[in-house]
Design an enzyme around this catalytic site. Structure first.
Site, PDB file in Angstrom:
ATOM      1  N   SER A  64       1.880  -5.273   3.173  1.00 54.23           N
ATOM      2  CA  SER A  64       3.324  -5.230   3.407  1.00 54.23           C
ATOM      3  C   SER A  64       4.091  -6.217   2.541  1.00 54.23           C
ATOM      4  O   SER A  64       5.272  -6.484   2.778  1.00 54.23           O
ATOM      5  CB  SER A  64       3.611  -5.554   4.882  1.00 54.23           C
ATOM      6  OG  SER A  64       2.843  -4.742   5.715  1.00 54.23           O
TER       7      SER A  64
ATOM      8  N   HIS B  35      -1.912  -4.729  18.772  1.00 53.20           N
ATOM      9  CA  HIS B  35      -1.354  -4.307  17.476  1.00 53.20           C
ATOM     10  C   HIS B  35      -0.639  -2.966  17.659  1.00 53.20           C
ATOM     11  O   HIS B  35      -1.149  -2.067  18.344  1.00 53.20           O
ATOM     12  CB  HIS B  35      -2.479  -4.179  16.436  1.00 53.20           C
ATOM     13  CG  HIS B  35      -1.966  -4.057  15.041  1.00 53.20           C
ATOM     14  ND1 HIS B  35      -1.493  -2.867  14.532  1.00 53.20           N
ATOM     15  CD2 HIS B  35      -1.818  -4.985  14.043  1.00 53.20           C
ATOM     16  CE1 HIS B  35      -1.096  -3.055  13.279  1.00 53.20           C
ATOM     17  NE2 HIS B  35      -1.275  -4.343  12.963  1.00 53.20           N
TER      18      HIS B  35
ATOM     19  N   HIS C  81       3.066   2.054  11.296  1.00 55.49           N
ATOM     20  CA  HIS C  81       1.996   1.908  12.291  1.00 55.49           C
ATOM     21  C   HIS C  81       1.921   3.094  13.235  1.00 55.49           C
ATOM     22  O   HIS C  81       0.937   3.280  13.935  1.00 55.49           O
ATOM     23  CB  HIS C  81       2.230   0.652  13.144  1.00 55.49           C
ATOM     24  CG  HIS C  81       2.292  -0.602  12.340  1.00 55.49           C
ATOM     25  ND1 HIS C  81       3.460  -1.307  12.148  1.00 55.49           N
ATOM     26  CD2 HIS C  81       1.339  -1.261  11.663  1.00 55.49           C
ATOM     27  CE1 HIS C  81       3.203  -2.370  11.391  1.00 55.49           C
ATOM     28  NE2 HIS C  81       1.926  -2.361  11.082  1.00 55.49           N
TER      29      HIS C  81
ATOM     30  N   HIS D 226       5.139  -5.116   8.618  1.00 55.99           N
ATOM     31  CA  HIS D 226       4.951  -6.514   8.991  1.00 55.99           C
ATOM     32  C   HIS D 226       5.302  -7.442   7.834  1.00 55.99           C
ATOM     33  O   HIS D 226       4.431  -8.057   7.215  1.00 55.99           O
ATOM     34  CB  HIS D 226       3.504  -6.750   9.453  1.00 55.99           C
ATOM     35  CG  HIS D 226       3.325  -6.472  10.905  1.00 55.99           C
ATOM     36  ND1 HIS D 226       2.109  -6.143  11.468  1.00 55.99           N
ATOM     37  CD2 HIS D 226       4.219  -6.461  11.927  1.00 55.99           C
ATOM     38  CE1 HIS D 226       2.263  -5.953  12.755  1.00 55.99           C
ATOM     39  NE2 HIS D 226       3.534  -6.136  13.069  1.00 55.99           N
TER      40      HIS D 226
ATOM     41  N   GLU E 211      -0.254  -0.448  15.854  1.00 58.49           N
ATOM     42  CA  GLU E 211      -1.015   0.745  15.430  1.00 58.49           C
ATOM     43  C   GLU E 211      -1.942   1.198  16.559  1.00 58.49           C
ATOM     44  O   GLU E 211      -2.055   2.397  16.846  1.00 58.49           O
ATOM     45  CB  GLU E 211      -1.834   0.423  14.174  1.00 58.49           C
ATOM     46  CG  GLU E 211      -2.669   1.598  13.679  1.00 58.49           C
ATOM     47  CD  GLU E 211      -3.598   1.214  12.532  1.00 58.49           C
ATOM     48  OE1 GLU E 211      -3.136   0.551  11.583  1.00 58.49           O
ATOM     49  OE2 GLU E 211      -4.789   1.578  12.603  1.00 58.49           O
TER      50      GLU E 211
ATOM     51  N   THR F  94      -6.952   0.687  11.037  1.00 56.33           N
ATOM     52  CA  THR F  94      -7.057   0.944   9.594  1.00 56.33           C
ATOM     53  C   THR F  94      -7.317  -0.311   8.772  1.00 56.33           C
ATOM     54  O   THR F  94      -7.868  -0.234   7.679  1.00 56.33           O
ATOM     55  CB  THR F  94      -5.756   1.582   9.075  1.00 56.33           C
ATOM     56  OG1 THR F  94      -4.663   0.756   9.467  1.00 56.33           O
ATOM     57  CG2 THR F  94      -5.579   2.980   9.595  1.00 56.33           C
TER      58      THR F  94
ATOM     59  N   CYS G 226       0.867  -1.171   0.000  1.00 58.44           N
ATOM     60  CA  CYS G 226       0.000   0.000   0.000  1.00 58.44           C
ATOM     61  C   CYS G 226       0.912   1.232   0.000  1.00 58.44           C
ATOM     62  O   CYS G 226       2.123   1.131   0.178  1.00 58.44           O
ATOM     63  CB  CYS G 226      -0.887   0.012   1.235  1.00 58.44           C
ATOM     64  SG  CYS G 226       0.079   0.155   2.746  1.00 58.44           S
TER      65      CYS G 226
ATOM     66  N   SER H 260       0.720  -9.914  10.133  1.00 56.14           N
ATOM     67  CA  SER H 260       0.074  -8.789   9.446  1.00 56.14           C
ATOM     68  C   SER H 260      -1.441  -8.845   9.601  1.00 56.14           C
ATOM     69  O   SER H 260      -2.094  -9.790   9.164  1.00 56.14           O
ATOM     70  CB  SER H 260       0.452  -8.820   7.962  1.00 56.14           C
ATOM     71  OG  SER H 260      -0.454  -8.015   7.244  1.00 56.14           O
TER      72      SER H 260
HETATM   73 FE1  F3S Z   1      -1.112   0.909   4.352  1.00 57.47          FE
HETATM   74 FE2  F3S Z   1      -1.455   3.027   5.744  1.00 57.47          FE
HETATM   75 FE3  F3S Z   1      -3.501   1.684   4.843  1.00 57.47          FE
HETATM   76  S1  F3S Z   1       0.090   1.548   6.031  1.00 57.47           S
HETATM   77  S2  F3S Z   1      -2.825  -0.372   4.765  1.00 57.47           S
HETATM   78  S3  F3S Z   1      -2.033   2.770   3.639  1.00 57.47           S
HETATM   79  S4  F3S Z   1      -3.276   2.594   6.782  1.00 57.47           S
END
Ligand code: F3S
Length: 685
Positions: A263, A124, A74, A40, A126, A162, A12, A218
């Site tokens: 990831s 987690h 995170h 991760h 985050e 998220t 992402c 993850s």
């Molecule tokens: Fe990636 Fe950020 Fe979404 S790390 S999965 S874009 S919250």
């Protein structure tokens, strides 16, 4: 066996950004750390470790004040940042913008006395980080069951990790709503996650086996796996090709779907696809190690989120979408950029343009042209290169473009240059508005009625449809009300007049003959436009005979030749004559008649010495009293009366002195002789 990759899979933008920042940081010579793995994914972390990025668990492990710390995607708690600052280390914050958004959100809400409920996994990183930004109470729930033990204040705010599933989040939101009416729900689930989940779900429905690639730790990968299983498809979660078993793919497996967590680097995905393709060639069979995760109950209850309880974060979403697309390809244009793109599809109502990067841009018909067109096909063709403005990014990473605004901007630039240089421009008058006319000069400009002409215009409609030259007298592209471009035609006319006037006075001299147009008729004469300047033709100079009013002879607009009678350069006055150029009645008469000719006239005046006869306007001849009759005449009135028409014989014609002497007597003799001759001639017969 067909191998299909999900439409959205792998890194992402948050992960890409974190890796990019870490790699950039490693170029700076100092000891670099991350608090916990940067992302991760063991492979990625190992790769970065080899490049010099060490992973530590707590700030206590960082002793060197010259060191640098990359904050992972995170994010971390506020206190961790403070600790690092106190140590004096260099901080590179690679917290994903979406996570940063949640951190700021909870800080603001908790400061405003809201109890914060976070839907996610308590351990987690985050979630640990987000809790570290709450100013007051925060509670983590992983399901509706966790809500039962919660004792919350009146004001409650709900956010989500998220990477969670939207349907699960809805359930929690709905459950909370039953007990807490002052509830604010924020949809903080990452759009990238949503897209991955949706793409995986759709792919799962059309394949026999799904492979989900990602780290065991993850969260988003686990959610993807759950999503695939929910369709009933056989699903395996793997970290790399090493986890793949040939036995998973028996002869009944025709299609295999592949998806990957946020990831997972592209090269791992590629390895998996390559292996699957090779395996297909060799022929695989058998089945083992199936992951047996329970499929989630898919009771879609999005009513809470749809009912407006969710706070509007569309602006955030747009900026996230843009960031995401930017990370997808660093050359992707940004909002407000003007770029050259290639037309790749043309429909009636929109045009698709390749503007570089992975995203295509769309120009809706309304944004295509400054002119009204009914189809995009009338204006562009596939393969055309056009300049476009990036208006915005939508949630899917598509770009909304405008060609019209680029065209408008270009026109405005050109117009501004014309304005600064005092140049004239051409425009087409399209209509009337209050106080003036609308003019198409590429953009719509305004011309006040008082600037259309140097004389009063009774009917503005007469100008509609005309193409004319104009001067820009006001230009303000920031003007929000009224026209940004204001025109004048009068100023051009004034300029032209000044030029013509100068030329006129340079070239004019007395005794010249000029052709002019009657501009204005007044009682005492007519003003003649000589093409640059006006001169006065006094009524007495119109003709040799008396003219009561100029309108007897002319109408305004008539074109006539005039003689330059006099010039007053100081007062800039020009006196004209028409009479000068006309033959005088004397000249006409003297050309037509000679001595001995009989001429008719009207007795106009009687004196003691004879009678004056008007032969032509302004030309009188004299019949001396001795020439009135064959007998002695005491007074002329014995023979003639004023107003009587008489035929006389010209005795003398003095052209120098302009005098004509006439004889009524001789004219009568001639007439009588002619009668006698006529009588005799008739008798002979
Ligand atoms: Fe990636 Fe950020 Fe979404 S790390 S999965 S874009 S919250």
């Amino acid at each position: 066996m067909i191998v299909r990759l999900a439409e959205h899979a792998g890194f992402c933008f948050g992960v890409k950004k974190a890796i990019l920042l870490a790699e950039e940081s490693l170029n700076e010579p100092r000891k670099w750390y991350t608090l916990g793995p940067l992302v991760h994914n063991k492979n990625v972390v190992e790769d970065l470790r080899k490049k010099g990025l060490s992973t530590v668990s707590t700030t206590d492990e960082i002793i060197d004040s010259q060191a640098g710390v990359v904050i992972r995607s995170h994010g971390v708690a506020n206190q961790v940042i403070m600790d690092l600052k106190n140590k004096g280390v260099k901080i590179i914050d690679a917290t994903c913008p979406r996570v940063k958004y949640i951190q700021n959100l909870v800080l603001s809400l908790s400061t405003d006395n809201y109890d914060i409920v976070i839907f996610g996994d308590e351990n987690h990183p985050e979630i640990i980080g987000i809790r570290g930004w709450c100013a007051g109470n925060s509670h983590v729930v992983s399901s509706t069951t966790d809500l039962e033990s919660l004792k919350l204040k009146k004001k409650v705010a709900l956010v989500s990790q998220t990477t969670k599933n939207i349907n699960d989040y809805n359930e929690v939101a709905n459950a909370l709503l039953k007990n807490y009416h002052e509830l604010r729900v924020f949809n903080t689930i990452c759009n990238s996650t949503k897209k991955r989940q949706e793409a995986s779900y759709q792919l799962s429905k059309n394949v026999d086996v799904m492979l989900v690639i990602g780290d065991k730790e993850s969260s988003n990968t686990k959610t993807l796996t759950k999503e695939c299983l929910s369709t009933g498809v056989r699903t395996y979660q793997i970290e790399s090709i090493n986890d793949i078993s040939n036995n998973w793919f028996d002869n009944d497996v025709c299609a295999v779907g592949v998806t990957a967590g946020a990831s997972t680097p592209d090269w791992i995905i590629k390895e998996v696809i390559d292996k699957m393709t090779n395996m297909d060639e060799k022929g695989a069979h058998g089945m083992e190690n199936e992951i047996n995760l329970e499929s989630s109950e898919q009771s879609v209850s999005a009513e809470v989120l749809d009912e407006g309880l969710v706070q509007d974060n569309s602006q955030q979403e747009e900026s996230f979408a843009k960031m995401e697309a930017e990370m997808a390809d660093l050359t992707s244009p940004s909002k407000g950029d003007i770029v050259t793109g290639k037309v790749i599809q043309v429909l009636d109502d929109e045009v698709m343009v390749d503007v570089g990067g992975k995203s295509e841009g769309i120009i809706p018909l309304r944004e295509l042209s400054l002119k009204d067109i009914s189809s995009a096909k009338d204006l562009v063709n596939i393969g055309d290169e056009i300049e476009v403005l990036v208006l915005k990014w939508d949630d899917d990473g598509n770009i909304l473009l405008s060609k019209k605004r680029v065209d408008s901007q270009k026109f405005m630039d050109k117009l501004e240059e014309s304005y600064n240089n005092g140049e004239t421009i051409e425009g087409h008058i399209t209509g009337t508005v209050k106080g003036g006319l609308l003019v198409d000069v590429g953009v719509t400009a305004f011309i006040p009625a008082s600037h259309i002409d140097d004389s009063f215009i009774k009917n503005l409609d007469d100008f509609i449809g005309k193409t004319m030259q104009f001067k820009i007298i006001e230009f303000n592209r920031n003007k929000r009300r009224g026209s940004q471009v204001v025109l004048s035609r009068k100023e051009i006319m004034a300029g032209e007049k000044a030029k013509l006037k100068k030329e006129f006075w340079e070239n004019i001299s007395e005794d010249q003959v000029k052709t002019g147009r009657i501009k204005r008729i007044v009682d005492y004469g007519a003003f003649i436009d000589l093409g640059g300047y006006e001169g006065l033709l006094h009524v007495s100079e119109i003709d040799h005979h008396r003219i009561e009013h100029p309108a007897e002879v002319f109408s305004e607009g008539d074109e006539i030749d005039v003689y330059i009678l006099g010039l007053d350069r100081e007062k800039e006055r020009v006196s004209l004559s028409r009479k000068k150029m006309l033959k005088s009645p004397w000249e006409v008469l003297s050309e037509q008649y000679d001595e001995g000719d009989i001429i008719e006239g009207t007795v106009v005046r009687l004196t003691s010495f004879g009678a004056f006869v008007e032969l032509a306007p302004g030309v009188d001849g004299l019949i001396h009293i001795s020439q009135l009759a064959n007998y002695r005449v005491e007074k002329p009135e014995e023979v003639v009366t004023i107003g009587e028409k008489v035929a006389t014989k010209i005795l003398g014609l003095n052209k120098e002195e302009k005098k004509i002497s006439l004889s009524l007597k001789e004219a009568n003799n001639v007439r009588e002789q002619a009668e006698i001759d006529d009588y005799i001639d008739n008798q002979d017969m």
